[in-house]
Design a protein around this motif. Structure first.
Motif, PDB file in Angstrom:
ATOM      1  N   ASN A 215     -50.687 -40.004   0.612  1.00 48.50           N
ATOM      2  CA  ASN A 215     -51.752 -40.784  -0.028  1.00 48.50           C
ATOM      3  C   ASN A 215     -52.954 -41.019   0.863  1.00 48.50           C
ATOM      4  OD1 ASN A 215     -50.760 -42.000  -2.856  1.00 48.50           O
ATOM      5  ND2 ASN A 215     -49.008 -41.840  -1.483  1.00 48.50           N
ATOM      6  N   ALA A 216     -52.875 -40.583   2.129  1.00 52.01           N
ATOM      7  CA  ALA A 216     -53.984 -40.811   3.056  1.00 52.01           C
ATOM      8  C   ALA A 216     -55.261 -40.111   2.584  1.00 52.01           C
ATOM      9  CB  ALA A 216     -53.601 -40.330   4.452  1.00 52.01           C
ATOM     10  N   VAL A 217     -55.121 -38.880   2.098  1.00 55.40           N
ATOM     11  CA  VAL A 217     -56.287 -38.116   1.647  1.00 55.40           C
ATOM     12  C   VAL A 217     -56.914 -38.771   0.415  1.00 55.40           C
ATOM     13  CG1 VAL A 217     -57.067 -35.893   0.758  1.00 55.40           C
ATOM     14  CG2 VAL A 217     -55.374 -35.970   2.594  1.00 55.40           C
ATOM     15  N   ILE A 218     -56.079 -39.239  -0.496  1.00 49.33           N
ATOM     16  CA  ILE A 218     -56.581 -39.889  -1.711  1.00 49.33           C
ATOM     17  C   ILE A 218     -57.356 -41.149  -1.363  1.00 49.33           C
ATOM     18  CG2 ILE A 218     -55.912 -41.003  -3.870  1.00 49.33           C
ATOM     19  CD1 ILE A 218     -53.481 -39.177  -3.960  1.00 49.33           C
ATOM     20  N   VAL A 219     -56.792 -41.960  -0.470  1.00 46.13           N
ATOM     21  CA  VAL A 219     -57.457 -43.196  -0.061  1.00 46.13           C
ATOM     22  C   VAL A 219     -58.799 -42.894   0.604  1.00 46.13           C
ATOM     23  CG1 VAL A 219     -57.303 -45.180   1.487  1.00 46.13           C
ATOM     24  CG2 VAL A 219     -55.299 -44.455   0.191  1.00 46.13           C
ATOM     25  N   ALA A 220     -58.826 -41.853   1.452  1.00 48.77           N
ATOM     26  CA  ALA A 220     -60.061 -41.479   2.142  1.00 48.77           C
ATOM     27  C   ALA A 220     -61.128 -41.023   1.141  1.00 48.77           C
ATOM     28  CB  ALA A 220     -59.779 -40.366   3.154  1.00 48.77           C
ATOM     29  N   ALA A 221     -60.720 -40.243   0.140  1.00 49.05           N
ATOM     30  CA  ALA A 221     -61.665 -39.754  -0.870  1.00 49.05           C
ATOM     31  C   ALA A 221     -62.236 -40.907  -1.696  1.00 49.05           C
ATOM     32  CB  ALA A 221     -60.974 -38.742  -1.779  1.00 49.05           C
ATOM     33  N   VAL A 222     -61.376 -41.845  -2.087  1.00 49.41           N
ATOM     34  CA  VAL A 222     -61.834 -43.010  -2.855  1.00 49.41           C
ATOM     35  C   VAL A 222     -62.812 -43.844  -2.031  1.00 49.41           C
ATOM     36  CG1 VAL A 222     -61.104 -45.185  -3.905  1.00 49.41           C
ATOM     37  CG2 VAL A 222     -59.773 -43.115  -4.302  1.00 49.41           C
ATOM     38  N   ALA A 223     -62.481 -44.049  -0.758  1.00 47.94           N
ATOM     39  CA  ALA A 223     -63.355 -44.837   0.127  1.00 47.94           C
ATOM     40  C   ALA A 223     -64.715 -44.176   0.283  1.00 47.94           C
ATOM     41  CB  ALA A 223     -62.689 -45.015   1.494  1.00 47.94           C
ATOM     42  N   LEU A 224     -64.732 -42.846   0.409  1.00 47.74           N
ATOM     43  CA  LEU A 224     -65.990 -42.122   0.553  1.00 47.74           C
ATOM     44  C   LEU A 224     -66.846 -42.251  -0.701  1.00 47.74           C
ATOM     45  CD1 LEU A 224     -67.670 -40.233   2.350  1.00 47.74           C
ATOM     46  CD2 LEU A 224     -66.488 -38.294   1.305  1.00 47.74           C
ATOM     47  N   GLY A 225     -66.213 -42.121  -1.866  1.00 42.74           N
ATOM     48  CA  GLY A 225     -66.943 -42.260  -3.133  1.00 42.74           C
ATOM     49  C   GLY A 225     -67.515 -43.653  -3.314  1.00 42.74           C
ATOM     50  N   ILE A 226     -66.725 -44.665  -2.946  1.00 39.91           N
ATOM     51  CA  ILE A 226     -67.183 -46.048  -3.056  1.00 39.91           C
ATOM     52  C   ILE A 226     -68.391 -46.285  -2.148  1.00 39.91           C
ATOM     53  CG2 ILE A 226     -66.563 -48.442  -2.564  1.00 39.91           C
ATOM     54  CD1 ILE A 226     -63.700 -47.708  -3.407  1.00 39.91           C
ATOM     55  N   SER A 227     -68.317 -45.776  -0.944  1.00 38.14           N
ATOM     56  CA  SER A 227     -69.415 -45.957   0.008  1.00 38.14           C
ATOM     57  C   SER A 227     -70.701 -45.328  -0.505  1.00 38.14           C
ATOM     58  CB  SER A 227     -69.043 -45.338   1.365  1.00 38.14           C
ATOM     59  OG  SER A 227     -67.913 -45.966   1.904  1.00 38.14           O
ATOM     60  N   PHE A 228     -70.582 -44.156  -1.136  1.00 36.15           N
ATOM     61  CA  PHE A 228     -71.771 -43.494  -1.681  1.00 36.15           C
ATOM     62  C   PHE A 228     -72.445 -44.366  -2.731  1.00 36.15           C
ATOM     63  CE2 PHE A 228     -73.419 -41.084  -5.327  1.00 36.15           C
ATOM     64  CZ  PHE A 228     -74.503 -40.447  -4.724  1.00 36.15           C
ATOM     65  N   PHE A 229     -71.681 -44.895  -3.671  1.00 33.42           N
ATOM     66  CA  PHE A 229     -72.253 -45.722  -4.732  1.00 33.42           C
ATOM     67  C   PHE A 229     -72.874 -46.997  -4.165  1.00 33.42           C
ATOM     68  CE2 PHE A 229     -69.420 -43.284  -7.628  1.00 33.42           C
ATOM     69  CZ  PHE A 229     -70.370 -42.918  -8.568  1.00 33.42           C
ATOM     70  N   GLU A 230     -72.226 -47.584  -3.180  1.00 30.77           N
ATOM     71  CA  GLU A 230     -72.745 -48.829  -2.609  1.00 30.77           C
ATOM     72  C   GLU A 230     -74.063 -48.590  -1.873  1.00 30.77           C
ATOM     73  OE1 GLU A 230     -68.577 -51.286  -1.850  1.00 30.77           O
ATOM     74  OE2 GLU A 230     -69.460 -50.072  -0.234  1.00 30.77           O
ATOM     75  N   VAL A 231     -74.112 -47.550  -1.052  1.00 34.10           N
ATOM     76  CA  VAL A 231     -75.349 -47.256  -0.313  1.00 34.10           C
ATOM     77  C   VAL A 231     -76.477 -46.896  -1.279  1.00 34.10           C
ATOM     78  CG1 VAL A 231     -76.440 -45.677   1.322  1.00 34.10           C
ATOM     79  CG2 VAL A 231     -74.144 -46.545   1.782  1.00 34.10           C
ATOM     80  N   ALA A 232     -76.167 -46.062  -2.281  1.00 37.35           N
ATOM     81  CA  ALA A 232     -77.179 -45.662  -3.261  1.00 37.35           C
ATOM     82  C   ALA A 232     -77.695 -46.867  -4.035  1.00 37.35           C
ATOM     83  CB  ALA A 232     -76.590 -44.620  -4.218  1.00 37.35           C
ATOM     84  N   ALA A 233     -76.777 -47.764  -4.429  1.00 41.80           N
ATOM     85  CA  ALA A 233     -77.184 -48.956  -5.175  1.00 41.80           C
ATOM     86  C   ALA A 233     -78.056 -49.869  -4.324  1.00 41.80           C
ATOM     87  CB  ALA A 233     -75.949 -49.708  -5.664  1.00 41.80           C
ATOM     88  N   MET A 234     -77.749 -49.996  -3.038  1.00 38.79           N
ATOM     89  CA  MET A 234     -78.568 -50.827  -2.156  1.00 38.79           C
ATOM     90  C   MET A 234     -79.977 -50.256  -2.012  1.00 38.79           C
ATOM     91  SD  MET A 234     -76.109 -52.256   0.927  1.00 38.79           S
ATOM     92  CE  MET A 234     -75.364 -50.683   1.382  1.00 38.79           C
ATOM     93  N   VAL A 235     -80.073 -48.940  -1.889  1.00 40.24           N
ATOM     94  CA  VAL A 235     -81.391 -48.302  -1.752  1.00 40.24           C
ATOM     95  C   VAL A 235     -82.215 -48.514  -3.015  1.00 40.24           C
ATOM     96  CG1 VAL A 235     -82.593 -46.102  -1.526  1.00 40.24           C
ATOM     97  CG2 VAL A 235     -80.602 -46.582  -0.091  1.00 40.24           C
ATOM     98  N   VAL A 236     -81.608 -48.241  -4.171  1.00 40.52           N
ATOM     99  CA  VAL A 236     -82.334 -48.380  -5.443  1.00 40.52           C
ATOM    100  C   VAL A 236     -82.724 -49.828  -5.685  1.00 40.52           C
ATOM    101  CG1 VAL A 236     -82.163 -48.135  -7.950  1.00 40.52           C
ATOM    102  CG2 VAL A 236     -81.249 -46.350  -6.460  1.00 40.52           C
TER     103      VAL A 236
END
Length: 247
Positions: A215-236
């Motif tokens: 499950n390590a890979v799944i957790v890492a992928a979810v964390a990466l996706g979450i970070s993208f949305f958060e950074v993008a939302a902060m910029v916008v």
């Protein structure tokens, strides 16, 4: 006007992503907390257990809190965009930034535990086996925890069925073993030493270690996706905040 509408649409998209991410984080946090009542609960109760195990349980609470907050701020971001409220947009940006930093801290703890998982679980073997041999079948709480763990992971003992040798259950039931230590299709009657040996059920140590690695890979992928949305939302949100202020 066109640019403002586009920014609002992007805020809706990214906040929708944050909302879904919050639901995912909340689910992971609930899993960590629920699982702590199973094998992780057993390991954390062992005398001399390393602090990393208790930290993993705290990460569960952390993820539940972060997930719940993300669900709320996803709604807050959308409201700020619709109402064109600079106050709401600034509040949204500040909260997301804090959550982002907290997530990074939580991810570091999880990664440290993952890297040390095999070593930590191996070091606990003597303590866990001692607990089984002294209390399984005598202590209701420990017996229940082990039964739940073995049923959940389809495993037997910490390393194998011999962990139960000399336990109150083993002695009190004339050298029998928990039914989870035997293959019920081949040994439907009793789970004695011969049946447990022939069944060769894996220990819970290897099952948990494999579960963490898978499950390590799944957790890492979810964390990466979450970070993208958060950074993008902060910029916008900051671009929209400045645009509203310039009107």
């Amino acid at each position: 006007m066109c640019c403002s509408s586009f920014l609002k649409i992007m805020m809706f998209v990214f906040n929708g992503g944050i909302f879904l991410a919050g639901a995912a984080i909340l689910g992971v946090g609930v899993w960590v907390k629920v699982d702590s009542g199973s094998l992780l609960g057993i390991l954390d109760s062992v005398d001399g257990a390393p602090s990393e195990l208790s930290q993993l349980v705290y990460v569960g609470y952390l993820l539940i809190g972060v997930g719940a907050v993300l669900l709320i701020i996803g709604f807050l971001g959308c409201c700020g965009a619709v109402k064109e409220s600079r106050c709401m947009l600034l509040t949204f940006f500040s909260i997301v930034l804090i959550i982002f930093l907290v997530e990074v801290a939580g991810a570091v703890v999880l990664l440290v535990f993952q890297d040390l998982a095999g070593e930590i679980l191996s070091d606990l073997e003597d303590g866990v086996r001692k607990g089984i041999q002294e209390h399984y079948g005598d202590s209701e709480s420990l017996t229940s925890l082990w039964n739940t763990t073995m049923e959940q992971f389809k495993c037997c003992g910490y390393k194998n069925y011999t962990d139960f040798d000399g336990s109150p259950f083993n002695v009190g039931h004339e050298n029998l073993y928990p039914t989870m230590c035997c293959n019920v299709t081949t040994t439907p009657d009793v789970c004695n030493e011969n049946a447990a040996h022939n069944s060769m059920i894996d220990g819970c140590f290897s099952k948990l270690l494999q579960f963490i690695e898978d499950n390590a890979v799944i957790v890492a992928a979810v964390a990466l996706g979450i970070s993208f949305f958060e950074v993008a939302a902060m910029v916008v949100s900051m671009v929209l905040y400045n645009k509203i202020g310039s009107k």
